[in-house]
Write a protein that holds these residues in place. Structure first.
Motif, short mmCIF file in Angstrom:
data_model
loop_
_atom_site.label_atom_id
_atom_site.label_comp_id
_atom_site.label_asym_id
_atom_site.label_seq_id
_atom_site.Cartn_x
_atom_site.Cartn_y
_atom_site.Cartn_z
N ALA A 13 -8.03 -0.20 1.87
CA ALA A 13 -8.55 0.45 0.66
C ALA A 13 -8.11 1.91 0.68
O ALA A 13 -7.76 2.45 1.74
N VAL A 14 -8.16 2.53 -0.49
CA VAL A 14 -7.82 3.95 -0.59
C VAL A 14 -8.70 4.74 0.39
O VAL A 14 -9.90 4.49 0.48
N GLY A 15 -8.07 5.62 1.16
CA GLY A 15 -8.81 6.44 2.12
C GLY A 15 -8.73 5.93 3.55
O GLY A 15 -9.07 6.65 4.48
N HIS A 67 9.71 6.22 12.83
CA HIS A 67 8.99 4.94 12.81
C HIS A 67 7.73 5.02 13.68
O HIS A 67 7.33 4.04 14.28
N GLU A 68 7.17 6.21 13.71
CA GLU A 68 5.86 6.39 14.34
C GLU A 68 5.02 7.14 13.31
O GLU A 68 4.95 8.37 13.31
N ILE A 69 4.46 6.36 12.40
CA ILE A 69 3.89 6.93 11.17
C ILE A 69 2.38 6.78 11.16
O ILE A 69 1.86 5.69 11.37
N ALA A 70 1.69 7.89 10.90
CA ALA A 70 0.23 7.82 10.75
C ALA A 70 -0.14 8.55 9.46
O ALA A 70 0.36 9.65 9.18
N GLY A 71 -1.01 7.94 8.67
CA GLY A 71 -1.38 8.57 7.39
C GLY A 71 -2.59 7.91 6.76
O GLY A 71 -3.34 7.19 7.41
N ILE A 72 -2.72 8.19 5.46
CA ILE A 72 -3.90 7.74 4.71
C ILE A 72 -3.43 6.90 3.52
O ILE A 72 -2.48 7.28 2.83
N VAL A 73 -4.13 5.82 3.26
CA VAL A 73 -3.81 4.99 2.09
C VAL A 73 -4.26 5.73 0.83
O VAL A 73 -5.41 6.16 0.73
N THR A 74 -3.32 5.87 -0.12
CA THR A 74 -3.69 6.57 -1.36
C THR A 74 -3.64 5.68 -2.59
O THR A 74 -4.06 6.08 -3.67
N GLN A 75 -3.10 4.47 -2.43
CA GLN A 75 -3.05 3.55 -3.57
C GLN A 75 -2.82 2.15 -3.00
O GLN A 75 -2.13 2.01 -1.98
N VAL A 76 -3.39 1.12 -3.63
CA VAL A 76 -3.16 -0.25 -3.15
C VAL A 76 -2.72 -1.14 -4.30
O VAL A 76 -3.14 -0.94 -5.44
N GLY A 77 -1.90 -2.13 -3.99
CA GLY A 77 -1.45 -3.10 -4.98
C GLY A 77 -2.59 -4.04 -5.38
O GLY A 77 -3.62 -4.11 -4.69
N SER A 78 -2.37 -4.81 -6.45
CA SER A 78 -3.45 -5.61 -7.04
C SER A 78 -3.96 -6.71 -6.12
O SER A 78 -5.08 -7.17 -6.27
N GLU A 79 -3.15 -7.16 -5.16
CA GLU A 79 -3.60 -8.27 -4.30
C GLU A 79 -3.90 -7.83 -2.87
O GLU A 79 -4.05 -8.67 -1.98
N VAL A 80 -3.96 -6.55 -2.64
CA VAL A 80 -4.22 -6.07 -1.27
C VAL A 80 -5.67 -6.36 -0.89
O VAL A 80 -6.59 -6.09 -1.67
N THR A 81 -5.85 -6.94 0.30
CA THR A 81 -7.20 -7.28 0.75
C THR A 81 -7.62 -6.52 2.01
O THR A 81 -8.80 -6.38 2.29
N LYS A 82 -6.62 -6.08 2.80
CA LYS A 82 -6.98 -5.53 4.12
C LYS A 82 -7.28 -4.04 4.09
O LYS A 82 -7.94 -3.53 5.00
N VAL A 134 0.86 -1.19 0.00
CA VAL A 134 0.00 0.00 0.00
C VAL A 134 0.90 1.24 0.00
O VAL A 134 1.99 1.23 0.56
N LEU A 135 0.42 2.27 -0.66
CA LEU A 135 1.10 3.57 -0.63
C LEU A 135 0.38 4.43 0.40
O LEU A 135 -0.85 4.56 0.36
N ILE A 136 1.15 4.97 1.32
CA ILE A 136 0.56 5.78 2.39
C ILE A 136 1.05 7.21 2.27
O ILE A 136 2.26 7.46 2.13
N GLU A 137 0.11 8.14 2.30
CA GLU A 137 0.47 9.56 2.39
C GLU A 137 0.62 9.85 3.88
O GLU A 137 -0.36 9.75 4.64
N ILE A 138 1.82 10.16 4.30
CA ILE A 138 2.08 10.33 5.73
C ILE A 138 1.57 11.71 6.17
O ILE A 138 1.85 12.72 5.53
N LYS A 139 0.83 11.71 7.26
CA LYS A 139 0.31 12.97 7.80
C LYS A 139 1.12 13.42 9.02
O LYS A 139 1.37 14.60 9.20
N TYR A 140 1.47 12.47 9.86
CA TYR A 140 2.22 12.79 11.08
C TYR A 140 3.28 11.73 11.33
O TYR A 140 3.07 10.56 11.05
N ALA A 141 4.41 12.17 11.88
CA ALA A 141 5.46 11.24 12.29
C ALA A 141 5.98 11.65 13.66
O ALA A 141 6.36 12.82 13.86
N GLY A 142 5.98 10.72 14.59
CA GLY A 142 6.50 11.00 15.93
C GLY A 142 8.02 10.96 15.95
O GLY A 142 8.65 10.34 15.07
N ILE A 143 8.60 11.65 16.93
CA ILE A 143 10.05 11.63 17.11
C ILE A 143 10.37 10.75 18.31
O ILE A 143 9.99 11.06 19.44
N CYS A 144 11.04 9.63 18.04
CA CYS A 144 11.43 8.67 19.08
C CYS A 144 12.91 8.86 19.38
O CYS A 144 13.69 9.19 18.48
#
Ligand code: NAP
Ligand code: ZN
Ligand code: ZN
Length: 349
Positions: free
Chosen positions: A80-82, A63-78, A31-41
């Motif tokens: 969806a975009v958004g 490595h504290e990443i939160a965002g939104i899915v913007t694209q999925v590969g052909s076999e992704v099941t878990k 999945v492609l994720i558009e990152i919105k926030y990243a924590g500093i560890c």
């Protein structure tokens, strides 16, 4: 290749500079994720400065990443975009060894693939979340519960799971006395989580400067470790101690605070060894243990637990050009209690 903007260090001491990095084209399960926030560890700092060994530069931590899915590969099941998703400290593992099969991918016998500063299965050097986009296989992505804001979700992906996992493993529950050493990013999450699990929680901080916060966030007691009386008063009293300190401390002094059969779990990861006297352990059948983040299944469980119990980290949101300053503050224990980068501020740079 997918191009992302990122903040990278080009040598151990920094400073951070804006750069562009390449993310792989989506494989069928990515999945492609558009990152919105990243924590500093604090681990970002240890890694970039070479505390744990040499790394490649430029290095994009995070490595504290939160965002939104913007694209999925052909076999992704878990996913969806958004979808609102998170990524923590690892982006892959062998998935076949006994530990992976148990859902403890962090302890993969072939080594998990770190979100940054690791070589992934495609031979590419991984780069972390201080960037606008990341591509991750869906099995290493977790779902952020509805109603949980993305900025507070981000630190849960490392600080949250790293404290949740040992609290669960060593049975935090009503009737248990738990001490948390170091009241920073991990420490304040340990306090909130242990309190929600019903334990009696004591903070052991260098000073009493943050005592009010500690008590407000769920601690029952708060002591300064700079006061030698603390070690006399609390001798032999805890079932579990979670040490989150990023520097070398006199671990024997802390082991003396364990009750019969008590365990001190080190999650803090200083570069220097922590020498243990066996007579700190033998007299009360004490244990000295370590713990590393948590598996993917447990990370999802932790997020759901936080949503259910209304638990969120205390954060200070910063813009991407303030990372150097934030790191300096983390290094002098001046963080209340997690810096989170608003990645949108990078897009206009
Ligand atoms: P942090 O926010 O900087 O918190 C560390 C706390 O340790 C500080 O707030 C401070 O608390 C205390 N401290 C710092 N220097 C000290 C010293 N010289 N003597 C005594 N106490 C000191 O860092 P963090 O992000 O929570 O990370 C903490 C550690 O955990 C780091 O080493 C990090 O690499 C490690 N970590 C491990 C894992 C894992 O999987 N095991 C995962 C994430 C992070 P007070 O001000 O209250 O004294
Ligand atoms: Zn971390
Ligand atoms: Zn494995």
């Amino acid at each position: 290749m997918i191009t992302a903007k990122a903040r990278a260090v080009f040598r151990p001491e920094g400073p951070f500079k804006l750069t562009t990095i390449e993310r792989r084209e989506l494989k069928p399960q990515d999945v492609l994720i558009e990152i919105k926030y990243a924590g500093i560890c604090h681990s970002d700092i240890h890694t970039a400065r070479g505390d744990w060994g040499p790394v490649n530069y430029p290095l994009v931590p995070g490595h504290e990443i939160a965002g939104i899915v913007t694209q999925v590969g052909s076999e992704v099941t878990k996913y969806a975009v958004g979808d609102r998703v998170g990524v923590g400290c690892m982006v892959d593992s062998c998935r076949e060894c006994v530990n992976c099969q148990r859902g403890e991918e962090q302890y993969c016998l072939s080594g998990n693939t770190g979100t940054y500063a690791a070589i992934d299965r495609y031979g590419q050097y991984t780069q972390g979340g201080y960037s606008t986009h990341i591509v991750v296989t869906e099995d290493f992505v977790v779902r952020i519960p509805d109603g949980m804001e993305l900025d507070v979700a981000a630190p849960l992906l490392c600080a949250g799971i790293t404290t949740y996992s040992p609290l669960r493993h060593w049975g935090a529950a009503p009737g248990k006395k738990i001490a948390v050493v170091g009241f920073g990013g991990l420490g304040h999450m340990a306090v909130k989580l242990a309190h929600a699990m019903g334990a009696e929680v004591t903070v052991l901080s260098q000073t009493l400067k943050k005592k009010e916060d500690g008590l407000r966030l769920g601690a029952d007691h708060y002591y300064a470790t700079s006061d030698p009386e603390t070690f006399k008063t609390l001798a032999g009293s805890f079932d579990l101690i979670i040490n989150t300190v990023s520097a070398k401390i006199d671990i024997n002094a802390y082991l003396s605070l364990l009750a019969l059969d008590g365990t001190l779990v080190n999650v803090g990861a200083p570069a220097e060894p922590l020498p243990v006297q066996v007579f700190s352990l033998i007299p009360h059948r004490r244990s000295f243990a370590g713990s590393m983040i948590g598996g993917i299944r447990e990370t999802q469980e932790m997020l759901d637990f936080c949503a259910e119990h209304n638990i969120a980290p205390e954060i200070e949101v910063i813009s991407a050009n303030q990372i150097d300053e934030a790191w300096e503050r983390v290094l002098v224990s001046d963080v209340r209690y997690r810096f989170v980068i608003d990645i949108r501020t990078m897009e206009n740079e």
